[in-house]
Write a protein that holds these residues in place. Sequence first.
Motif, PDB file in Angstrom:
ATOM      1  N   GLY A 334      22.528   6.135  -4.238  1.00 37.42           N
ATOM      2  CA  GLY A 334      23.513   5.425  -5.337  1.00 37.42           C
ATOM      3  C   GLY A 334      22.764   4.455  -5.885  1.00 37.42           C
ATOM      4  O   GLY A 334      23.356   3.513  -6.906  1.00 37.42           O
ATOM      5  N   ILE A 335      22.015   3.393  -5.259  1.00 35.48           N
ATOM      6  CA  ILE A 335      21.408   2.309  -5.583  1.00 35.48           C
ATOM      7  C   ILE A 335      20.041   2.997  -6.241  1.00 35.48           C
ATOM      8  O   ILE A 335      18.940   3.853  -6.560  1.00 35.48           O
ATOM      9  CB  ILE A 335      20.151   1.675  -4.447  1.00 35.48           C
ATOM     10  CG1 ILE A 335      22.113   1.628  -3.606  1.00 35.48           C
ATOM     11  CG2 ILE A 335      19.919   0.696  -4.991  1.00 35.48           C
ATOM     12  CD1 ILE A 335      21.015   0.926  -2.604  1.00 35.48           C
ATOM     13  N   LEU A 336      19.864   2.634  -8.085  1.00 36.56           N
ATOM     14  CA  LEU A 336      19.240   3.201  -9.316  1.00 36.56           C
ATOM     15  C   LEU A 336      18.930   1.916  -9.854  1.00 36.56           C
ATOM     16  O   LEU A 336      18.170   2.180 -11.550  1.00 36.56           O
ATOM     17  CB  LEU A 336      20.262   3.839 -10.262  1.00 36.56           C
ATOM     18  CG  LEU A 336      20.852   5.034  -9.859  1.00 36.56           C
ATOM     19  CD1 LEU A 336      21.729   5.833 -10.378  1.00 36.56           C
ATOM     20  CD2 LEU A 336      20.709   6.031  -8.755  1.00 36.56           C
ATOM     21  N   ASN A 337      18.598   1.046  -9.453  1.00 39.05           N
ATOM     22  CA  ASN A 337      17.511  -0.293  -9.551  1.00 39.05           C
ATOM     23  C   ASN A 337      16.403  -0.480 -10.007  1.00 39.05           C
ATOM     24  O   ASN A 337      15.675   0.915  -9.764  1.00 39.05           O
ATOM     25  CB  ASN A 337      17.349  -1.697  -8.525  1.00 39.05           C
ATOM     26  CG  ASN A 337      18.840  -2.153  -8.423  1.00 39.05           C
ATOM     27  OD1 ASN A 337      19.947  -1.410  -7.580  1.00 39.05           O
ATOM     28  ND2 ASN A 337      19.171  -3.590  -8.711  1.00 39.05           N
ATOM     29  N   GLY A 338      15.344  -0.860 -11.187  1.00 33.23           N
ATOM     30  CA  GLY A 338      14.380  -1.172 -11.725  1.00 33.23           C
ATOM     31  C   GLY A 338      13.833  -1.711 -10.755  1.00 33.23           C
ATOM     32  O   GLY A 338      13.509  -2.180  -9.753  1.00 33.23           O
ATOM     33  N   HIS A 339      12.260  -1.037 -10.492  1.00 31.11           N
ATOM     34  CA  HIS A 339      11.446  -1.685  -9.744  1.00 31.11           C
ATOM     35  C   HIS A 339       9.874  -1.505 -10.454  1.00 31.11           C
ATOM     36  O   HIS A 339       9.914  -1.169 -11.066  1.00 31.11           O
ATOM     37  CB  HIS A 339      11.661  -0.460  -8.211  1.00 31.11           C
ATOM     38  CG  HIS A 339      11.014   0.790  -8.472  1.00 31.11           C
ATOM     39  ND1 HIS A 339      11.147   2.062  -9.158  1.00 31.11           N
ATOM     40  CD2 HIS A 339       9.188   1.121  -8.092  1.00 31.11           C
ATOM     41  CE1 HIS A 339      10.342   2.715  -9.193  1.00 31.11           C
ATOM     42  NE2 HIS A 339       9.311   2.259  -8.815  1.00 31.11           N
ATOM     43  N   THR A 340       9.150  -2.580  -9.014  1.00 31.17           N
ATOM     44  CA  THR A 340       7.817  -2.221  -9.711  1.00 31.17           C
ATOM     45  C   THR A 340       7.235  -2.862  -8.239  1.00 31.17           C
ATOM     46  O   THR A 340       7.385  -2.987  -7.961  1.00 31.17           O
ATOM     47  CB  THR A 340       7.405  -3.891 -11.309  1.00 31.17           C
ATOM     48  OG1 THR A 340       6.143  -3.438 -11.665  1.00 31.17           O
ATOM     49  CG2 THR A 340       7.918  -4.766 -10.668  1.00 31.17           C
ATOM     50  N   LEU A 341       5.612  -2.180  -8.741  1.00 33.31           N
ATOM     51  CA  LEU A 341       5.031  -2.683  -7.720  1.00 33.31           C
ATOM     52  C   LEU A 341       3.993  -3.246  -8.237  1.00 33.31           C
ATOM     53  O   LEU A 341       2.867  -3.606  -9.020  1.00 33.31           O
ATOM     54  CB  LEU A 341       4.236  -1.339  -7.113  1.00 33.31           C
ATOM     55  CG  LEU A 341       2.972  -1.248  -5.861  1.00 33.31           C
ATOM     56  CD1 LEU A 341       3.077  -1.700  -4.979  1.00 33.31           C
ATOM     57  CD2 LEU A 341       2.461  -0.251  -5.572  1.00 33.31           C
ATOM     58  N   ALA A 342       2.952  -4.606  -7.125  1.00 31.55           N
ATOM     59  CA  ALA A 342       1.855  -5.724  -7.406  1.00 31.55           C
ATOM     60  C   ALA A 342       1.466  -6.044  -6.257  1.00 31.55           C
ATOM     61  O   ALA A 342       1.804  -5.716  -5.542  1.00 31.55           O
ATOM     62  CB  ALA A 342       2.243  -7.188  -8.324  1.00 31.55           C
ATOM     63  N   TYR A 343       0.076  -6.847  -6.850  1.00 32.45           N
ATOM     64  CA  TYR A 343      -0.314  -6.523  -5.576  1.00 32.45           C
ATOM     65  C   TYR A 343      -0.769  -8.354  -5.388  1.00 32.45           C
ATOM     66  O   TYR A 343      -1.162  -8.968  -6.184  1.00 32.45           O
ATOM     67  CB  TYR A 343      -2.121  -5.768  -5.254  1.00 32.45           C
ATOM     68  CG  TYR A 343      -2.216  -4.428  -5.543  1.00 32.45           C
ATOM     69  CD1 TYR A 343      -1.987  -4.025  -4.005  1.00 32.45           C
ATOM     70  CD2 TYR A 343      -1.642  -3.307  -6.351  1.00 32.45           C
ATOM     71  CE1 TYR A 343      -1.621  -2.079  -3.956  1.00 32.45           C
ATOM     72  CE2 TYR A 343      -1.328  -2.152  -6.558  1.00 32.45           C
ATOM     73  CZ  TYR A 343      -0.695  -1.409  -5.130  1.00 32.45           C
ATOM     74  OH  TYR A 343      -1.335  -0.606  -4.518  1.00 32.45           O
ATOM     75  N   GLN A 344      -1.530  -8.533  -4.332  1.00 31.49           N
ATOM     76  CA  GLN A 344      -1.080 -10.436  -3.858  1.00 31.49           C
ATOM     77  C   GLN A 344      -2.207 -10.667  -3.063  1.00 31.49           C
ATOM     78  O   GLN A 344      -3.139  -9.894  -2.454  1.00 31.49           O
ATOM     79  CB  GLN A 344      -0.158 -10.675  -3.239  1.00 31.49           C
ATOM     80  CG  GLN A 344       0.783 -10.302  -2.136  1.00 31.49           C
ATOM     81  CD  GLN A 344       1.482 -10.837  -1.253  1.00 31.49           C
ATOM     82  OE1 GLN A 344       2.657 -10.267  -1.136  1.00 31.49           O
ATOM     83  NE2 GLN A 344       1.710 -11.942   0.065  1.00 31.49           N
ATOM     84  N   SER A 345      -2.294 -11.511  -3.218  1.00 34.02           N
ATOM     85  CA  SER A 345      -4.252 -12.333  -2.226  1.00 34.02           C
ATOM     86  C   SER A 345      -5.295 -11.681  -2.297  1.00 34.02           C
ATOM     87  O   SER A 345      -6.110 -11.582  -1.382  1.00 34.02           O
ATOM     88  CB  SER A 345      -3.200 -11.431  -0.446  1.00 34.02           C
ATOM     89  OG  SER A 345      -1.861 -11.840  -0.479  1.00 34.02           O
ATOM     90  N   ARG A 346      -5.275 -11.470  -3.481  1.00 34.96           N
ATOM     91  CA  ARG A 346      -7.231 -11.995  -4.002  1.00 34.96           C
ATOM     92  C   ARG A 346      -7.750 -13.467  -3.845  1.00 34.96           C
ATOM     93  O   ARG A 346      -7.469 -14.445  -3.835  1.00 34.96           O
ATOM     94  CB  ARG A 346      -6.889 -10.975  -5.450  1.00 34.96           C
ATOM     95  CG  ARG A 346      -6.357 -11.824  -6.515  1.00 34.96           C
ATOM     96  CD  ARG A 346      -6.781 -11.582  -8.160  1.00 34.96           C
ATOM     97  NE  ARG A 346      -6.529 -12.706  -8.740  1.00 34.96           N
ATOM     98  CZ  ARG A 346      -5.508 -12.932  -9.838  1.00 34.96           C
ATOM     99  NH1 ARG A 346      -4.826 -12.506  -9.112  1.00 34.96           N
ATOM    100  NH2 ARG A 346      -5.251 -13.389 -10.376  1.00 34.96           N
ATOM    101  N   VAL A 347      -8.983 -12.610  -3.337  1.00 37.54           N
ATOM    102  CA  VAL A 347      -9.972 -13.729  -3.050  1.00 37.54           C
ATOM    103  C   VAL A 347     -10.922 -13.694  -4.207  1.00 37.54           C
ATOM    104  O   VAL A 347     -11.831 -12.626  -3.798  1.00 37.54           O
ATOM    105  CB  VAL A 347     -10.072 -14.272  -1.948  1.00 37.54           C
ATOM    106  CG1 VAL A 347     -10.913 -15.283  -1.903  1.00 37.54           C
ATOM    107  CG2 VAL A 347      -8.754 -14.158  -0.872  1.00 37.54           C
ATOM    108  N   GLY A 348     -12.053 -14.879  -4.709  1.00 40.83           N
ATOM    109  CA  GLY A 348     -12.672 -14.513  -5.001  1.00 40.83           C
ATOM    110  C   GLY A 348     -12.654 -14.399  -6.826  1.00 40.83           C
ATOM    111  O   GLY A 348     -11.909 -13.531  -7.047  1.00 40.83           O
TER     112      GLY A 348
END
Length: 482
Positions: A334-348
């Motif tokens: 019953g948890i209908l929250n919005g969500h998103t995915l992102a990526y961290q820790s890029r180098v260079g």
Amino acid sequence: MECVRSGVLDPRCSPRFLGKKGGSGSPTSCGKATSTNLASCTKHKQNSHKNVKPSQLAASGSSCFLHRSPLLKQRQNLSVRSTSADVYTTFEKNVRAVSSHAAEEKVGVLLLNLGGPETLDDVQPFLFNLFADPDIIRLPRLFRFLQRPLAKLISTFRAPKSKEGYASIGGGSPLRKITDEQANALKDALKEKNLNANIYVGMRYWYPFTEEAIDQIKKDKITKLVVLPLYPQYSISTSGSSIRVLQNIVKEDSYFAGLPISIIESWYQRDGYVKSMADLIEKELSIFSNPEEVMIFFSAHGVPLTYVTDAGDPYRDQMEDCIALIMGELKSRGILNGHTLAYQSRVGPVQWLKPYTDEVLVELGQQGVKSLLAVPVSFVSEHIETLEEIDMEYKELALESGIENWGRVPALGCTSSFISDLADAVVEALPSASAIVTKKVDESDSDMDLMHYLSKMFFGSILAFVLLLSPRLISAFRNTLL
């Protein structure tokens, strides 16, 4: 802390195996700081998260060992076959007992992880080990002789900034200590399932190295081995890199050539993992005054885009599948929250998987999001990227961008349901363990390898010397990296 086997986990039992440093005080609760086929040859089915799919190292069959990566398949000198898609039925709530035959085996479980510097003095050599890995910096074949000189240069320039990060979380990474605690918890969970196993910890870039764990496994005369990378999703740069180390050892060691081995390359699809993540998210949501308004923000470790597009790394597909499974579990509650995915820790300067965590946080603030719950989805232990990058850098950025209420889901650590599910995965993987077939190295090949090594060192040393004596090149390189 209990000594799991022959000093494998407790520094007081075997300082040589665990590296040059001893433990630091008494253990605290797992995962709390005190100061990592190929998911089978085919893509995981969206609804297959109830089955673990360990790979089999076997005497015959097609190669499924390195998932969808043509470059890595070219390197592979082992004959490998995968288990059938349904060789293991489902994750069950009631623990399945291990057969008496399995109990008679001398079983070992090798936990693989990244490793981390334990003191500030360890930072630069740790970074060198990291960037010297050809699965981290993937140079074209023609330029691979530059790998080590380039790693030396990058680690030298990045060390000061990295030291600041480690200093802010107590002067070193807690990853080794937490992984040791997870190993002890896994040993206890396996005992409850009637399986006495020796647990070994092998780190890729710092002590105790994977090679040291392998050496101890051989000394202990293990008769069957399950390899379990502590990375839920498979990537060339994490599980793949550690597996490559194992491959190289097997090719040269007759003991491991005859040792039945089963490798669980990814396990994000297991019910136990998915439900454990959902439990933590649900708990943290309840802390907010208006839980239904909170944006669930999954932040995963990034990889260069070329890993996916050119080398066939399944990481992005598995990560998106993983998020869908977790959100599906939350929806069932019953948890209908919005969500998103992102990526961290890029180098260079190269392009990494998008969207980037820092950019998405700013965008969410501009869109009027006021409450956000950060979920470090690719990490099962607290370390620099959760304790400093997420808890400090990204939290500050989020608040500056207009987000008012910030929360963060802790890493799984030694969560009982998570550890129990890892134990189930080990038990389920045991029947698939098979011996490895090695390819004998021709003497002429060995001579060529020696000449290749010498030429790499010669030309690489010249390049490093030139770069280090050129202030203009150094300045340009520094600006590119930092």
